[in-house]
Motif scaffolding. Sequence first.
Motif, PDB file in Angstrom:
ATOM      1  N   TYR A  61       0.829  -1.209   0.000  1.00 58.90           N
ATOM      2  CA  TYR A  61       0.000   0.000   0.000  1.00 58.90           C
ATOM      3  C   TYR A  61       0.861   1.256   0.000  1.00 58.90           C
ATOM      4  CZ  TYR A  61      -3.072   3.674   1.655  1.00 58.90           C
ATOM      5  OH  TYR A  61      -3.750   4.858   1.780  1.00 58.90           O
TER       6      TYR A  61
ATOM      7  N   VAL B  62       2.278   1.786  -3.419  1.00 56.50           N
ATOM      8  CA  VAL B  62       1.258   2.341  -4.316  1.00 56.50           C
ATOM      9  C   VAL B  62       1.067   3.820  -4.037  1.00 56.50           C
ATOM     10  CG1 VAL B  62      -1.210   2.298  -4.852  1.00 56.50           C
ATOM     11  CG2 VAL B  62       0.058   0.166  -4.683  1.00 56.50           C
ATOM     12  N   GLU B  63       1.007   4.164  -2.744  1.00 53.87           N
ATOM     13  CA  GLU B  63       0.825   5.568  -2.363  1.00 53.87           C
ATOM     14  C   GLU B  63       1.997   6.429  -2.838  1.00 53.87           C
ATOM     15  OE1 GLU B  63       0.082   8.140   1.721  1.00 53.87           O
ATOM     16  OE2 GLU B  63       0.291   5.973   1.830  1.00 53.87           O
TER      17      GLU B  63
ATOM     18  N   TYR C  58       3.141   5.704 -11.147  1.00 51.59           N
ATOM     19  CA  TYR C  58       2.359   4.479 -11.286  1.00 51.59           C
ATOM     20  C   TYR C  58       0.870   4.737 -11.095  1.00 51.59           C
ATOM     21  CZ  TYR C  58       6.984   2.507 -10.578  1.00 51.59           C
ATOM     22  OH  TYR C  58       8.307   2.210 -10.676  1.00 51.59           O
TER      23      TYR C  58
ATOM     24  N   PRO D  51      -1.207   0.815 -10.589  1.00 45.65           N
ATOM     25  CA  PRO D  51      -0.799   0.915  -9.188  1.00 45.65           C
ATOM     26  C   PRO D  51      -0.129  -0.350  -8.655  1.00 45.65           C
ATOM     27  CG  PRO D  51      -3.175   0.729  -9.354  1.00 45.65           C
ATOM     28  CD  PRO D  51      -2.645   0.884 -10.746  1.00 45.65           C
ATOM     29  N   MET D  52      -0.442  -1.513  -9.237  1.00 47.64           N
ATOM     30  CA  MET D  52       0.167  -2.748  -8.751  1.00 47.64           C
ATOM     31  C   MET D  52       1.672  -2.748  -8.963  1.00 47.64           C
ATOM     32  SD  MET D  52      -1.023  -6.651  -9.400  1.00 47.64           S
ATOM     33  CE  MET D  52      -0.255  -6.951 -10.956  1.00 47.64           C
TER      34      MET D  52
ATOM     35  N   GLY E  68       3.708  -0.164  -8.748  1.00 48.41           N
ATOM     36  CA  GLY E  68       4.335   0.622  -7.690  1.00 48.41           C
ATOM     37  C   GLY E  68       4.460  -0.154  -6.391  1.00 48.41           C
ATOM     38  N   GLY E  69       3.445  -0.943  -6.085  1.00 48.03           N
ATOM     39  CA  GLY E  69       3.508  -1.763  -4.882  1.00 48.03           C
ATOM     40  C   GLY E  69       4.524  -2.881  -4.998  1.00 48.03           C
TER      41      GLY E  69
ATOM     42  N   TYR F 215      -5.014  -6.461  -5.139  1.00 48.48           N
ATOM     43  CA  TYR F 215      -4.386  -5.169  -4.867  1.00 48.48           C
ATOM     44  C   TYR F 215      -5.427  -4.073  -4.653  1.00 48.48           C
ATOM     45  CZ  TYR F 215      -5.129  -3.742  -9.744  1.00 48.48           C
ATOM     46  OH  TYR F 215      -5.680  -3.400 -10.945  1.00 48.48           O
TER      47      TYR F 215
ATOM     48  N   ILE G 187      -5.739  -1.748  -1.255  1.00 47.74           N
ATOM     49  CA  ILE G 187      -5.754  -0.289  -1.318  1.00 47.74           C
ATOM     50  C   ILE G 187      -7.002   0.269  -0.643  1.00 47.74           C
ATOM     51  CG2 ILE G 187      -5.885   1.679  -2.902  1.00 47.74           C
ATOM     52  CD1 ILE G 187      -4.146   0.019  -4.850  1.00 47.74           C
TER      53      ILE G 187
END
Length: 136
Positions: A9, A12-13, A21, A25-26, A28-29, A86, A90
């Motif tokens: 998380y 992703v943030e 990303y 977003p996946m 980035g995580g 994911y 999130i």
Amino acid sequence: MIFYDFLFYKGVELGIKTKNYVDVPMLGGLAVVAPVIGFNLISVFMALDIFLNYAVMKTAFSINKILLAVLFLSILTFYYGFKSRYKVIIENYDKKRKKGNIYDLHPALIIIPTLLVSAGLIFLLIYIASIKKTYG
């Protein structure tokens, strides 16, 4: 896996804050979770090799390294991508974030110390192995 989900998380943030990303977003995580899990696996294999004299590291490095890395990343991608896990992670941490606590910290304040501790554990095990080989 709760800790890895939290790192995911925060990755992703961080990816969304840097606008790298936003569309995936996946990724980035995974950029945060993969090195930490990799460091932890290496440290477990090294501990088995040092303290129990298993030849796990020799066996792991005799296998094709590229194939091993692709397999590792494929397993992680499948784990977080299966049934859109994911998105659930999130959403859950976004709900917890509204309450305050550790969830409001900047992602770098979580990610950097975790990477340093994971890598530091490997260096500590290398130090113990060298002492054991020299004096033991």
